[in-house]
Design an enzyme around this catalytic site. Structure first.
Site, PDB file in Angstrom:
ATOM      1  CB  THR A 212      30.403  48.948  34.626  1.00 37.68           C
ATOM      2  OG1 THR A 212      31.128  48.950  33.283  1.00 37.68           O
ATOM      3  CG2 THR A 212      29.303  48.498  34.222  1.00 37.68           C
ATOM      4  CG  ASN A 213      31.618  53.022  31.123  1.00 42.72           C
ATOM      5  OD1 ASN A 213      31.158  52.623  30.020  1.00 42.72           O
ATOM      6  ND2 ASN A 213      32.485  53.167  32.012  1.00 42.72           N
ATOM      7  CG  HIS A 214      25.089  52.897  29.367  1.00 42.30           C
ATOM      8  ND1 HIS A 214      24.241  51.918  29.743  1.00 42.30           N
ATOM      9  CD2 HIS A 214      24.610  54.128  30.015  1.00 42.30           C
ATOM     10  CE1 HIS A 214      23.455  52.309  30.416  1.00 42.30           C
ATOM     11  NE2 HIS A 214      23.776  53.458  30.771  1.00 42.30           N
TER      12      HIS A 214
END
Ligand code: CTP
Length: 401
Positions: A212-214
């Site tokens: 995933t990402n931030h």
């Protein structure tokens, strides 16, 4: 949030009118200024004296005062209000609102008001479920009226079901987070449908791990809330976040880029535009292991494949609809954003640079540049909600063409 706000409380002829007294009190305690408008039938259920005492303002019922001929101007009441809140709203009043009937002061005020309108329906469950009532509610939503959903429960008729008015406390909570209170002028986004993508996608590696990402979804949620506040009908396609759904927004939760692609395309079919705020994974594991991958050896290679580009896909079929993109860049920001603007066929793109202090993931502020085919406009560091308002203003100019 409600401090100093002008709430025009419309009361109609329902048994739930007694709850309007409590609602009025709660609004006053929260710091709002309240003026009450009643339909002639509402007076049969609760007296103007009660409402005038609680609101600390004279109550308007008729077009003029028969004793001294004083005219109650529906125009000036609409202008005074930050929000016209009709609670309880009967099936009769909802029907008249939907069809432009102007046979009492409350209805003429609704028709001429430029502020946001919120209604809390109250009626018997069969009246509420009737096709005619549901069609009227749908029509009002379509035109930008915000409807506070009626909870299920015991009704004055002795029956049980959906139709009772939302509790005064619930209406107060709703208004406290309703951005439409800051909206004086009626927006040309009212009644239009928009898709907003937000948050991070999750790409499964195995049943335990994912990529995933931030992204926290704050910017996308702020945009969705702002559009709903301006009366738009918003479908928020949300990746992973912990944020509450903004008032008046319909939310569909998705996990992967593929799921977001399907949901966004489906919602875009009958939309007037889309705002692509989501941080979508560009790559996903080529194969998802059905069971947990066990450690074995010093390195592990996961083969990834490209995901579908949701924005580009909507851009190919958008026609004259509005498509807004986001770009998060670290280098050659303007050049990269302009390239995305063209490649994905955005009408404008909102660029944030990770180099700017106060912009980017997780924070409540943002510093963006809005770029269209004519060039860019850099905005100062602002809260994400003010940034969302600037984006919505730019969207309004698109529909003025
Ligand atoms: N976007 C999308 N679907 C994807 C990837 C991106 O809808 N699969 C949208 C984002 O929501 C954003 C815009 O496209 O509005 C730009 O996203 P970004 O990731 O910055 O651009 P990319 O095209 O992925 O370019 P790169 O990764 O090379 O920077």
């Amino acid at each position: 949030m409600l401090k100093g706000k002008h709430i025009l409380l419309g009361v109609t002829g329902s048994i739930a009118a007694y709850k309007a007294a409590m609602l009025c009190r709660l609004l006053k305690t929260a710091g709002a200024e309240v003026k009450v408008l009643m339909t002639p039938t509402a007076k049969e259920f609760i007296t103007p004296l009660t409402m005038a005492t609680l609101s600390k303002n004279p109550v308007a019922v008729e077009f003029y005062n028969p004793e001294n001929g004083d005219w109650h101007s529906h125009i000036s009441m609409g202008e005074w209000a930050d929000c016209l809140l009709i609670a309880p709203a009967t099936a009769n009043t909802l029907a008249k609102m939907a069809h432009g009937v102007a046979d009492n002061l409350l209805l003429t005020t609704y028709l001429s008001a430029r502020c946001s309108t919120v209604v809390a329906p109250a009626m018997d469950c069969d009246m509420f479920a009737h096709e005619a009532t549901q069609a009227n509610i749908a029509l009002l939503k379509e035109r930008g009226v915000t409807v506070i959903d009626s909870p299920s429960g015991e009704l004055a008729s002795g029956l049980s079901g959906k139709g009772r008015m939302a509790e005064p406390e619930a209406i107060l909570r709703f208004l406290e987070s309703f951005p439409g209170l800051n909206q004086k002028k009626k927006s040309n986004l009212a009644g239009r449908r928009f898709v907003v993508t937000a948050g991070a996608t999750i790409e499964a590696i195995d049943p335990v791990r994912y990529i995933t990402n931030h992204s926290t979804g704050k910017m996308g949620y702020a945009v969705a809330g702002e559009l709903a506040a301006r009366g738009a009908r918003v479908t928020l396609i949300s990746g992973h976040t912990v944020l509450p759904t903004p008032a008046g927004v319909e939310r569909t939760d998705v996990a992967s880029a593929e799921e977001m692609y399907d949901a966004a395309r489906k919602a875009f079919a009958d939309a007037d535009g889309a705002v692509m705020c989501a941080a979508v994974a560009d790559y996903t594991p080529k194969e998802v292991s059905p069971s947990k991958i066990k450690k074995d050896g010093d390195t592990l290679t996961i083969e990834l494949r490209r995901t579908k580009d949701i924005a580009a896909s909507l851009g190919r079929e958008k026609g004259d609809r509005l498509l807004v993109g986001f770009a998060l860049e670290t280098d050659d920001e303007i050049v990269n954003a302009e390239e995305k603007l063209r490649r994905k066929n955005f009408d404008f793109i909102v660029l944030n640079s990770l180099r700017d202090k106060g912009a980017g993931f997780g924070v409540d502020t943002n510093k963006v540049t809005i770029i269209d085919a004519e060039g860019g406009k850099a905005l100062p560091l602002m809260s994400k909600s003010d940034t969302a308002a600037a984006i919505a203003d730019r969207m309004e100019s698109f529909f003025e063409r």
